[in-house]
Design a protein around this motif. Structure first.
Motif, PDB file in Angstrom:
ATOM      1  N   ILE A 289      30.168  37.407  18.368  1.00 28.75           N
ATOM      2  CA  ILE A 289      31.600  36.960  19.133  1.00 28.75           C
ATOM      3  C   ILE A 289      31.436  35.637  19.665  1.00 28.75           C
ATOM      4  O   ILE A 289      30.791  35.210  20.634  1.00 28.75           O
ATOM      5  CB  ILE A 289      32.165  37.810  19.896  1.00 28.75           C
ATOM      6  CG1 ILE A 289      32.550  39.041  19.532  1.00 28.75           C
ATOM      7  CG2 ILE A 289      33.469  37.169  20.347  1.00 28.75           C
ATOM      8  CD1 ILE A 289      32.985  40.269  20.403  1.00 28.75           C
ATOM      9  N   ILE A 322      39.538  37.416  25.332  1.00 26.80           N
ATOM     10  CA  ILE A 322      39.127  38.305  24.177  1.00 26.80           C
ATOM     11  C   ILE A 322      38.460  39.751  24.373  1.00 26.80           C
ATOM     12  O   ILE A 322      38.857  40.591  23.845  1.00 26.80           O
ATOM     13  CB  ILE A 322      37.772  37.287  23.492  1.00 26.80           C
ATOM     14  CG1 ILE A 322      38.241  36.078  22.910  1.00 26.80           C
ATOM     15  CG2 ILE A 322      37.339  38.330  22.721  1.00 26.80           C
ATOM     16  CD1 ILE A 322      39.137  36.382  21.743  1.00 26.80           C
ATOM     17  N   HIS A 323      37.977  39.836  25.684  1.00 25.76           N
ATOM     18  CA  HIS A 323      37.545  40.886  26.184  1.00 25.76           C
ATOM     19  C   HIS A 323      38.453  41.845  26.415  1.00 25.76           C
ATOM     20  O   HIS A 323      38.326  43.034  25.990  1.00 25.76           O
ATOM     21  CB  HIS A 323      36.371  40.751  27.406  1.00 25.76           C
ATOM     22  CG  HIS A 323      35.883  41.993  28.101  1.00 25.76           C
ATOM     23  ND1 HIS A 323      35.016  42.604  27.584  1.00 25.76           N
ATOM     24  CD2 HIS A 323      36.577  42.698  28.947  1.00 25.76           C
ATOM     25  CE1 HIS A 323      34.494  43.555  28.368  1.00 25.76           C
ATOM     26  NE2 HIS A 323      35.455  43.760  29.067  1.00 25.76           N
ATOM     27  N   GLN A 324      39.664  41.495  26.997  1.00 26.94           N
ATOM     28  CA  GLN A 324      40.731  42.545  27.434  1.00 26.94           C
ATOM     29  C   GLN A 324      41.540  42.673  26.154  1.00 26.94           C
ATOM     30  O   GLN A 324      42.083  43.839  26.021  1.00 26.94           O
ATOM     31  CB  GLN A 324      41.562  42.085  28.643  1.00 26.94           C
ATOM     32  CG  GLN A 324      40.769  41.859  29.819  1.00 26.94           C
ATOM     33  CD  GLN A 324      41.211  41.069  30.916  1.00 26.94           C
ATOM     34  OE1 GLN A 324      42.562  40.790  30.643  1.00 26.94           O
ATOM     35  NE2 GLN A 324      40.634  41.031  32.220  1.00 26.94           N
ATOM     36  N   GLY A 325      41.803  41.532  25.491  1.00 20.53           N
ATOM     37  CA  GLY A 325      42.717  41.783  24.243  1.00 20.53           C
ATOM     38  C   GLY A 325      42.354  42.859  23.190  1.00 20.53           C
ATOM     39  O   GLY A 325      43.190  43.446  22.674  1.00 20.53           O
ATOM     40  N   TYR A 326      41.042  42.766  22.927  1.00 17.17           N
ATOM     41  CA  TYR A 326      40.407  43.390  21.997  1.00 17.17           C
ATOM     42  C   TYR A 326      39.737  44.735  22.635  1.00 17.17           C
ATOM     43  O   TYR A 326      39.369  45.617  21.890  1.00 17.17           O
ATOM     44  CB  TYR A 326      39.463  42.781  21.149  1.00 17.17           C
ATOM     45  CG  TYR A 326      40.074  41.812  20.317  1.00 17.17           C
ATOM     46  CD1 TYR A 326      40.403  42.026  19.016  1.00 17.17           C
ATOM     47  CD2 TYR A 326      40.038  40.446  20.656  1.00 17.17           C
ATOM     48  CE1 TYR A 326      40.965  41.224  17.973  1.00 17.17           C
ATOM     49  CE2 TYR A 326      40.733  39.471  19.658  1.00 17.17           C
ATOM     50  CZ  TYR A 326      41.178  39.953  18.480  1.00 17.17           C
ATOM     51  OH  TYR A 326      41.749  38.861  17.575  1.00 17.17           O
ATOM     52  N   LEU A 328      37.034  45.225  24.151  1.00 17.85           N
ATOM     53  CA  LEU A 328      35.617  45.204  23.861  1.00 17.85           C
ATOM     54  C   LEU A 328      34.814  45.945  24.777  1.00 17.85           C
ATOM     55  O   LEU A 328      34.888  45.953  25.846  1.00 17.85           O
ATOM     56  CB  LEU A 328      34.981  43.900  23.920  1.00 17.85           C
ATOM     57  CG  LEU A 328      35.752  42.861  22.780  1.00 17.85           C
ATOM     58  CD1 LEU A 328      35.045  41.516  22.819  1.00 17.85           C
ATOM     59  CD2 LEU A 328      35.679  43.385  21.402  1.00 17.85           C
TER      60      LEU A 328
END
Length: 363
Positions: A289, A322-326, A328
């Motif tokens: 990523i 990105i970490h929270q939205g997807y 991960l």
């Protein structure tokens, strides 16, 4: 659960410099987010790392990258003269390269990385094939059957396992690179400067005359660069001939160190931009990523000046999004010289982050 990919995100501020040039002797650049950024190519960064003193000390012998088969033959004969005679080396090189009758000026079709130990193993197999009277097809089959042993011999040259190799002819095998490295770009728009420089001729000056012995110009700039690379740990283990995960993590920790400390050597005698990274975010994840889009909108200088602090803020905010939205599932830790980050392991010494990575993100 162990993660397959290591993502390295590094911010490094370079003082005025010209670390990577194009065919017009100008700084390499790229347009991103509609703004011009200064760029250092991944090829330049990888070569700087591969040829660094740190690489030699901790990762050992590097491969020989060349297309000059005549010169390579001389190098291999000297390196292996206690193990194989020159005729066997010549015959093996001909089979591996797919070029018959190698002369001093014979070139391969492309630059390729050569491993001395891998070549020595191939010499052994060619010697065995000759003793058994095998033809070329059966010799190829013999080499193919010994692929694992050949990879284990090549494992002494970690740079091949990292960057890979494309082979188009002969007995040389292709290797899928375990590491993907992006071109490094500034996090902000950059207006470059031109250094108009002279070389003063001492004898002309001593004679009381004016005028320089040499006049020229050089483009240069400064900026905060985002370096990104991902490392496929299972692929690295495969490329190393079935090495354990611990060995792959050990190499990952050394790669982190080089990404934070190694700088291309171009024009360094004139600019001395020997800067170290100020910030590094490392994640162990299920996929590679890039966080380059944190800087798709060019960073604006802070009110008090400087791009470094707002670049760190942009990167960490984007990663958290990105970490929270997807959602991960990844392990993350940070090295930085200043403040702590909420909910992320933060270290203020680079070896601490390297130790975290060596422990598979479990400390």
């Amino acid at each position: 659960m162990s993660k397959n990919f290591v993502n390295f995100h590094v911010l490094i501020s370079h003082s005025p410099s010209c670390l990577n040039r194009d065919d017009m002797n100008m700084q390499k650049s790229a347009v991103f987010g509609g703004a011009r950024r200064v760029r250092v190519s991944s090829q330049s960064l990888k070569r700087a790392m591969r040829t660094s003193d740190y690489y030699q000390q901790y990762l050992g012998e590097r491969s020989i990258r060349t297309r000059e088969l005549g010169r390579l033959q001389g190098s291999l004969e000297r390196a292996l003269h206690e193990r194989f005679d020159a005729k066997l080396v010549e015959r093996t090189l001909s089979l591996v390269s797919g070029k018959e009758g190698i002369a001093a000026d014979t070139r391969a079709d492309a630059v390729a990385p050569w491993s001395v130990e891998e070549f020595a193993k191939l010499c052994e197999l060619v010697k065995r094939a000759d003793a058994e009277g095998l033809d070329s097809k059966k010799t190829e089959k013999l080499v193919a059957n010994e692929a694992l042993v050949i990879k284990q011999a090549m494992a002494r040259n970690v740079d091949i396992a990292l960057s890979g190799r494309m082979a188009t002819s002969g007995l040389m095998g292709s290797v899928d690179g375990a590491m993907a490295m992006a071109h490094s770009i500034t996090t902000h728009a950059v207006d470059t400067d031109i250094d108009w420089f002279t070389a003063v001729d001492d004898l002309i000056a001593d004679a009381g005359e004016v005028g320089a012995g040499h006049l020229d110009t050089q483009e240069f700039s400064s900026g905060v660069f985002y370096r990104y690379a991902s490392l496929n740990l299972p692929q690295l283990q495969l490329n190393l001939g079935g090495a354990g995960r611990e060995r792959a993590l050990e190499i990952a920790a050394h790669l982190l160190h080089m990404m934070a400390t190694v700088v291309p050597t171009a024009k360094q005698q004139s600019f001395a931009a020997h800067n170290l990274a100020d910030f590094a975010l490392v994640t162990l994840a299920d996929q590679p990523i890039s966080l380059a889009n944190a800087f798709e909108a060019p960073v604006k200088a802070a009110r008090e000046g400087g791009y470094l602090a707002p670049s760190i803020s942009k990167l960490t905010e984007y990663w958290q999004g990105i970490h929270q939205g997807y959602g991960l599932d990844e392990y993350a830790a940070v090295f930085q010289l200043r403040e702590q980050l909420d909910e992320v392991k933060t270290f203020n010494k680079l070896p601490q982050l390297e130790a975290w990575l060596l422990a598979d993100g479990q400390v």
